[in-house]
Design a protein around this motif. Structure first.
Motif, PDB file in Angstrom:
ATOM      1  N   PHE A  72       0.518  -0.905   0.313  1.00 38.74           N
ATOM      2  CA  PHE A  72       0.047  -0.085  -0.074  1.00 38.74           C
ATOM      3  C   PHE A  72       1.069   1.007  -0.207  1.00 38.74           C
ATOM      4  O   PHE A  72       0.134   2.593   0.309  1.00 38.74           O
ATOM      5  N   GLY A  73       2.015   1.157  -0.448  1.00 34.91           N
ATOM      6  CA  GLY A  73       2.845   2.812   0.052  1.00 34.91           C
ATOM      7  C   GLY A  73       2.610   2.724   1.548  1.00 34.91           C
ATOM      8  O   GLY A  73       3.446   4.194   1.489  1.00 34.91           O
ATOM      9  N   LEU A  74       2.705   2.400   2.702  1.00 33.73           N
ATOM     10  CA  LEU A  74       2.596   3.064   3.890  1.00 33.73           C
ATOM     11  C   LEU A  74       3.545   2.933   4.978  1.00 33.73           C
ATOM     12  O   LEU A  74       4.570   2.072   4.055  1.00 33.73           O
ATOM     13  N   THR A  75       4.105   4.028   5.307  1.00 39.92           N
ATOM     14  CA  THR A  75       5.204   4.142   5.770  1.00 39.92           C
ATOM     15  C   THR A  75       4.526   4.823   6.989  1.00 39.92           C
ATOM     16  O   THR A  75       3.573   4.595   8.392  1.00 39.92           O
ATOM     17  N   SER A  76       5.839   3.997   7.878  1.00 43.22           N
ATOM     18  CA  SER A  76       5.043   3.321  10.081  1.00 43.22           C
ATOM     19  C   SER A  76       6.645   3.501  10.429  1.00 43.22           C
ATOM     20  O   SER A  76       7.800   3.529   9.772  1.00 43.22           O
TER      21      SER A  76
END
Length: 222
Positions: A72-76
């Motif tokens: 999803f291209g999520l940064t965490s």
């Protein structure tokens, strides 16, 4: 699939391994069904994840977050918390980081507990305490709980936390079985990049994964 769930319940020594395989299998279904297209104007969703160590033995939350980055291209940012003191320290770090950059709109809890209570290493922390600790500091933020914690709030409690903290929404699940919620959590955060309205976000989430939302009892307070 029912036979597999019955096997999980009757053979608890295998729960940790099977949960991991369940995540990998079902995440492929969610990603295969993902139809959104990211645009330049969409919000960059950065997740600040706080994990109560021991809430989910045998499952690597870091691995799941890494998979979300690919899918999803999520940064965490991942904050492993062995005690409530460590969690409080991460909370305040998140507030400081967000004030400087404004890039962390979501706080994601992977903790134990039920109702309005969070549990870390046997210590219980009520959402009322969280609201008082972060009075006016969570304006526009989304607080989301994995179903390692059963989130069932009465209207008064939910409204109090939202009013005092300024948070945009509190979301999670009423049920802790038969599946872990990581697949739906990832899709929730991915859709959060596209939909600023939590009402519209909830509608689209149900359109895409109605069965999973119903099964896990997805709930959002705003």
């Amino acid at each position: 699939m029912v036979a597999i769930f019955l096997f999980i319940f009757k053979n608890k020594s295998f729960i940790d391994i099977l949960h991991t395989y369940n995540y990998v299998f079902f995440s492929r279904i969610f990603v295969a069904n993902k139809t959104m297209v990211m645009n330049d104007g969409e919000q960059d969703m950065r997740i600040y994840c706080l994990e109560g160590m021991g809430a989910l033995p045998g499952v690597s939350v870091e691995t799941i977050l890494a998979q979300w980055a690919l899918d999803f291209g999520l940064t965490s940012i991942h904050g492993p918390c062995e005690s409530m003191e460590m969690m409080e320290s991460y909370w305040h770090h998140w507030v400081r980081e967000d004030r400087q950059s404004g890039r962390y709109p979501a706080l994601y809890f992977v903790v134990g507990g039920h109702g309005s209570v969070l549990e870390v290493d046997g210590y219980q922390y009520d959402l009322y305490e969280l609201a008082e600790a972060f009075e006016g500091k969570l304006t526009g933020k989304r607080l989301h709980f994995a179903n390692t914690k059963q989130l069932v709030l009465d209207e008064e409690t939910a409204q109090y936390v939202l009013d005092v903290t300024g948070a945009q929404s509190i979301s999670g699940y009423a049920h802790r079985v038969p599946l872990l919620s990581f697949d739906l959590d990832g899709l929730f955060f991915a859709l959060s990049q596209e939909y600023a309205s939590v009402v519209e976000l909830t509608e689209v989430l149900h359109e895409k994964q109605y069965a999973a939302c119903k099964l896990l009892g997805f709930t959002l307070y705003y």
